[in-house]
Design a protein around this motif. Structure first.
Motif, PDB file in Angstrom:
ATOM      1  N   UNK A  66       0.841  -1.191   0.000  1.00 55.48           N
ATOM      2  CA  UNK A  66       0.000   0.000   0.000  1.00 55.48           C
ATOM      3  C   UNK A  66       0.875   1.239   0.000  1.00 55.48           C
ATOM      4  N   UNK A  67       0.285   2.345  -0.365  1.00 59.19           N
ATOM      5  CA  UNK A  67       1.031   3.596  -0.447  1.00 59.19           C
ATOM      6  C   UNK A  67       1.376   4.155   0.924  1.00 59.19           C
ATOM      7  N   UNK A  68       0.572   3.834   1.932  1.00 65.37           N
ATOM      8  CA  UNK A  68       0.848   4.379   3.261  1.00 65.37           C
ATOM      9  C   UNK A  68       0.662   3.297   4.314  1.00 65.37           C
ATOM     10  N   UNK A  69       1.320   3.503   5.421  1.00 65.47           N
ATOM     11  CA  UNK A  69       1.188   2.591   6.548  1.00 65.47           C
ATOM     12  C   UNK A  69      -0.140   2.894   7.225  1.00 65.47           C
ATOM     13  N   UNK A  70      -0.954   1.874   7.561  1.00 59.85           N
ATOM     14  CA  UNK A  70      -2.272   2.144   8.120  1.00 59.85           C
ATOM     15  C   UNK A  70      -2.237   2.932   9.427  1.00 59.85           C
ATOM     16  N   UNK A  71      -1.289   2.626  10.287  1.00 62.98           N
ATOM     17  CA  UNK A  71      -1.184   3.401  11.509  1.00 62.98           C
ATOM     18  C   UNK A  71       0.266   3.772  11.732  1.00 62.98           C
ATOM     19  N   UNK A  72       0.453   4.925  12.266  1.00 61.00           N
ATOM     20  CA  UNK A  72       1.798   5.407  12.544  1.00 61.00           C
ATOM     21  C   UNK A  72       2.174   5.038  13.974  1.00 61.00           C
ATOM     22  N   UNK A  73       3.361   4.530  14.132  1.00 63.69           N
ATOM     23  CA  UNK A  73       3.857   4.236  15.467  1.00 63.69           C
ATOM     24  C   UNK A  73       4.199   5.547  16.164  1.00 63.69           C
ATOM     25  N   UNK A  74       3.900   5.602  17.438  1.00 58.58           N
ATOM     26  CA  UNK A  74       4.292   6.792  18.174  1.00 58.58           C
ATOM     27  C   UNK A  74       5.753   6.658  18.540  1.00 58.58           C
ATOM     28  N   UNK A  75       6.444   7.721  18.468  1.00 58.83           N
ATOM     29  CA  UNK A  75       7.866   7.664  18.781  1.00 58.83           C
ATOM     30  C   UNK A  75       8.583   8.815  18.126  1.00 58.83           C
ATOM     31  N   UNK A  76       9.870   8.670  18.031  1.00 61.62           N
ATOM     32  CA  UNK A  76      10.705   9.758  17.537  1.00 61.62           C
ATOM     33  C   UNK A  76      10.723   9.813  16.021  1.00 61.62           C
ATOM     34  N   UNK A  77      11.417  10.822  15.527  1.00 63.98           N
ATOM     35  CA  UNK A  77      11.580  10.981  14.095  1.00 63.98           C
ATOM     36  C   UNK A  77      12.463   9.877  13.518  1.00 63.98           C
TER      37      UNK A  77
END
Length: 167
Positions: free
Chosen positions: A80-91
């Motif tokens: 897919x073009x994007x990850x369904x959920x973003x992990x919280x954390x640093x850059x």
């Protein structure tokens, strides 16, 4: 029976390192585990029978298996073009994801060279031995792969932010 014990010890001690290298090649934990398992399965019949450096032999089997998988062009999964959920954390997570996405765009041989040289920290000669090619081929694949990574949109920006933040 001694060969079986040595093989079991090798698997228990070296599997985490092999899985990490396989993950860098495949970009997927499940495929990495499959790659290591298949490589160990292919290596078992030769274990203790004329293989001077077992880990180098297993790595070579792993690389040739990975490259043969890539040639097959299996399309059972659709990225897919994007990850369904973003992990919280640093850059740093963003940087890691950008780097993995950029690595995935490289041809298999270039990707294998970059993983061996810069993630596994092998010398040019060791990478050439592992891939069964000349030192010049490793150098040219590394040069072309690094150039392509430098031109990857988003990766340069992510690296620039890291440099500005002093990381």
């Amino acid at each position: 029976m001694r060969d079986a014990e040595q093989f079991a010890q090798f698997v228990s001690e070296r599997s985490p390192v092999l899985i990490r290298a396989a993950w860098l090649l495949t970009g997927d934990w499940h495929l990495a585990q499959d790659l290591v398992q298949v490589s160990l399965e292919k290596s078992w019949p030769r274990w203790g029978r004329g293989v001077e450096h077992p880990e180098a032999y297993v790595r070579r089997v792993m690389l040739t298996t990975y490259l043969s998988w890539r040639r097959r062009r299996w399309t059972g999964e659709v990225p897919t073009a994007s990850v369904p959920e973003q992990a919280t954390g640093s850059e740093r997570t963003d940087l890691r994801l950008a780097l993995l996405a950029a690595l995935a765009t490289l041809p298999p041989r270039q990707r294998a060279v970059l993983v061996l040289r810069y993630f596994e920290d092998l010398s040019v000669q060791e990478a050439a031995d592992a891939l069964g090619c000349s030192v010049g081929t490793v150098k040219s694949h590394a040069s072309r792969g690094l150039e392509q990574l430098r031109r990857t949109p988003g990766l340069a920006e992510a690296l620039g932010e890291e440099a500005r933040d002093g990381r």
